[in-house]
Design a protein around this motif. Structure first.
Motif, short mmCIF file in Angstrom:
data_model
loop_
_atom_site.label_atom_id
_atom_site.label_comp_id
_atom_site.label_asym_id
_atom_site.label_seq_id
_atom_site.Cartn_x
_atom_site.Cartn_y
_atom_site.Cartn_z
N ILE B 378 1.31 -1.23 0.02
CA ILE B 378 -0.51 0.09 -0.24
C ILE B 378 1.36 0.96 0.27
CG2 ILE B 378 -0.10 0.10 2.40
CD1 ILE B 378 -2.95 0.87 1.63
N VAL B 412 -8.00 6.19 -6.08
CA VAL B 412 -8.43 5.75 -4.55
C VAL B 412 -7.31 4.78 -3.75
CG1 VAL B 412 -10.28 5.61 -4.06
CG2 VAL B 412 -9.71 3.82 -5.32
N HIS B 413 -6.59 3.77 -5.27
CA HIS B 413 -5.62 2.77 -4.94
C HIS B 413 -4.31 3.90 -4.63
CE1 HIS B 413 -5.42 3.35 -8.98
NE2 HIS B 413 -4.22 2.75 -8.88
N PRO B 416 -2.03 7.53 -0.45
CA PRO B 416 -1.31 7.13 0.78
C PRO B 416 -2.36 6.57 1.47
CG PRO B 416 0.07 9.03 -0.34
CD PRO B 416 -1.17 9.44 -0.55
N ALA B 417 -2.52 5.53 2.10
CA ALA B 417 -2.80 5.38 2.90
C ALA B 417 -2.48 5.73 4.58
CB ALA B 417 -3.03 3.40 3.89
#
Lengths: 81, 438
Positions: B378, B412-413, B416-417
């Motif tokens: 991620i 969305v992917h 950054p998480a």
């Protein structure tokens, strides 16, 4: 904040960010029916690692992914000990 | 003139002076490894046309690699200003003292010398890349009559491709150059450049972001500001234009292998897509998403026992840089080795950084992969703020704002998480951001 509340508030935050409608959060909720997609779970695990300082998936070896939200919370609670 | 930290040497003096203490370098293969940048510049001037091959070692080259490099270069000698004890325990060719000014002892007819540069940014023994002086200087235009001689400076070391370009521009443009100095604080460097009246200056976008963080960037007033070595995004181009409104701001696309591909001087990021459709020299094409280059300025080959082919059968070098075309303009999106795989979806860290860097509070950013049990990896971001003092209670709100900014611009992917605020980002000796997979 208790782990359960941390998880619930992060799920709500992520669902809001992703504009995803989710089911009311309760222990019996099947994760597959929660409305969260795999990217949401990926983000959740990453943020929990930042908040809690650990990632139980990385340390517990061969495990199956929790099925219900209660399993998920328990998985993190157990790993905290 | 070449100005080092403590030296001022007229170029004409370089060829006048003492002889290398081993008599004959004519026709030899030489590995040049020096502590001192000025000594390296002097040796290059002295050795070109006399030595068969010069291998130019960057200052941070681990000496443990020197034996392998010398063997692959079939080196007859190591020209160095280092102490002999530095080489203890290494099986190397004979050493010659590099004490300037240097002059080869035999005034034979000049030969065409191979200039061998070492690649940066890889782990293990660097690749050796063979150039000629003609290829290295192929993009340098002669000075225009009436122009004041340029006073060049660079944040690079001249023993890397980007810095060597500047040294050659200074030498061939009848100009001067102010050398960088490893470990010199940015503010001291800028004031030294100001004292010598720098007019032309180059560095990577990371070098420039660091320079702009210092109020001492007000000390210099260059006429030409050049960026190369990393993607020059619109944010840094605009920031430099604001800081140096009277300067021409240009970014060059160049690499050790591909040489100088092109220079872009319209103040915009990316480059005109027309370049891809011109059939001149240099010629460009995009295959499998990456930019390929064929020109007289590219290196000719790799040197060494395990070397691979440098070009495809049509003579094109694969840069490994992904480009995308929008509305007649091409933009760089990232490097082949740096792609993050988020559940099967590809993310170039650089394209995410370019979005984050546009946020008003952000000075610079580094996007990297974090392993993830759901998607394999991620995206996460380390962010340096203009003003770290805004942190504290506002920290979470600012993170959310940066993430919202990303969500507005990226799928969305690619968002950054997690965002982490850091005081600074590490830079490689070549002036590029340190990346996991670089």
């Amino acid at each position: 904040m208790p782990i359960r509340l941390t998880i619930f508030s992060l799920i709500e935050q992520i669902a809001a960010e992703q504009k995803i409608k989710i089911q009311p959060l309760r222990d019996e909720l099947l994760l597959s029916e929660s409305g969260l997609d795999s990217l949401c779970f990926a983000i959740l695990v990453a943020r929990l690692e930042d908040k809690l300082g650990y990632d139980p998936f990385a340390t517990s070896g061969d495990i199956s992914f929790p099925v219900t939200l209660g399993d998920f919370v328990g998985f993190y609670e157990n790993a905290s000990h | 003139m070449l100005w080092g930290l403590n030296d001022a040497v007229a170029l004409a003096d370089l060829l006048d002076g003492t002889v290398l203490d081993q008599a004959d370098i004519a026709g030899r293969s030489i590995v040049l490894t020096t502590h001192d940048q000025l000594a390296a510049a002097q040796a290059l001037v002295a050795l070109d046309g006399t030595a068969r091959r010069i291998v130019l070692c960057p200052p941070d080259l681990p000496l443990t690699y020197l034996a392998a490099i010398a063997a692959d270069a079939e080196a007859d000698a190591i020209v160095t200003d280092r102490e002999e004890t530095d080489f203890a325990g290494h099986d190397l060719p004979p050493r010659m003292a590099c004490k300037g000014p240097l002059q080869p002892s035999q005034a034979a007819a000049p030969i065409v010398t191979e200039w061998v540069l070492l690649t940066s940014g890889t782990t293990g023994v660097p690749k050796m890349v063979v150039h000629s002086l003609a290829a290295l200087t192929g993009a340098i235009r002669p000075p225009r009559a009436g122009d004041a001689p340029p006073i060049w400076a660079t944040f690079y070391d001249i023993r890397r491709y980007g810095g060597l370009q500047i040294l050659l521009r200074a030498l061939f443009g009848n100009g001067s150059m102010i050398l960088s100095e490893t470990g010199e604080p940015v503010s001291d460097h800028l004031h030294r450049l100001a004292a010598h009246g720098v007019t032309y200056i180059s560095g990577t976008p990371s070098h420039w972001r660091r320079a702009l963080m210092s109020s001492d960037c007000n000390a210099i007033a260059p006429r030409y500001v050049r960026l190369s070595g990393e993607i020059a995004d619109q944010t840094i181009l605009d920031a430099l234009k604001r800081q140096y409104p009277r300067a021409a701001i240009g970014h060059a696309y160049a690499s050790t292998e591909a040489g100088v591909g092109f220079e872009v001087n319209d103040g915009l990021e990316g480059f005109p897509a027309d370049l891809l459709h011109s059939d001149g020299d240099p010629a460009f094409k995009v295959v499998d998403g990456t930019l390929r280059i064929r020109s007289r300025r590219t290196a000719s080959r790799y040197l060494g026992s395990a070397s691979q082919a440098l070009t495809d059968e049509d003579g094109f070098i694969d840069s490994g840089d992904f480009v995308t075309e929008r509305n007649g303009r091409c933009y760089f999106v990232g490097r082949r080795g740096g792609v993050i795989n988020v559940g099967g979806m590809k993310v170039h860290p650089e394209e995410v950084e370019q979005v984050i860097n546009r946020h008003a509070a952000v000075k610079m950013s580094l996007v990297s992969a974090r392993r993830n049990p759901i998607t394999g990896a991620i995206v996460v971001a380390d962010v340096v703020l203009h003003d770290p003092a805004v942190l504290g209670e506002a920290s979470d709100a600012l993170k959310q704002d940066i993430l919202a900014f990303c969500r507005a611009a990226l799928p969305v992917h690619k968002v950054p998480a997690a965002v982490k605020f850091v005081p600074s980002l590490e830079m490689t000796p070549a002036g590029k951001l340190v990346r996991q997979n670089a």
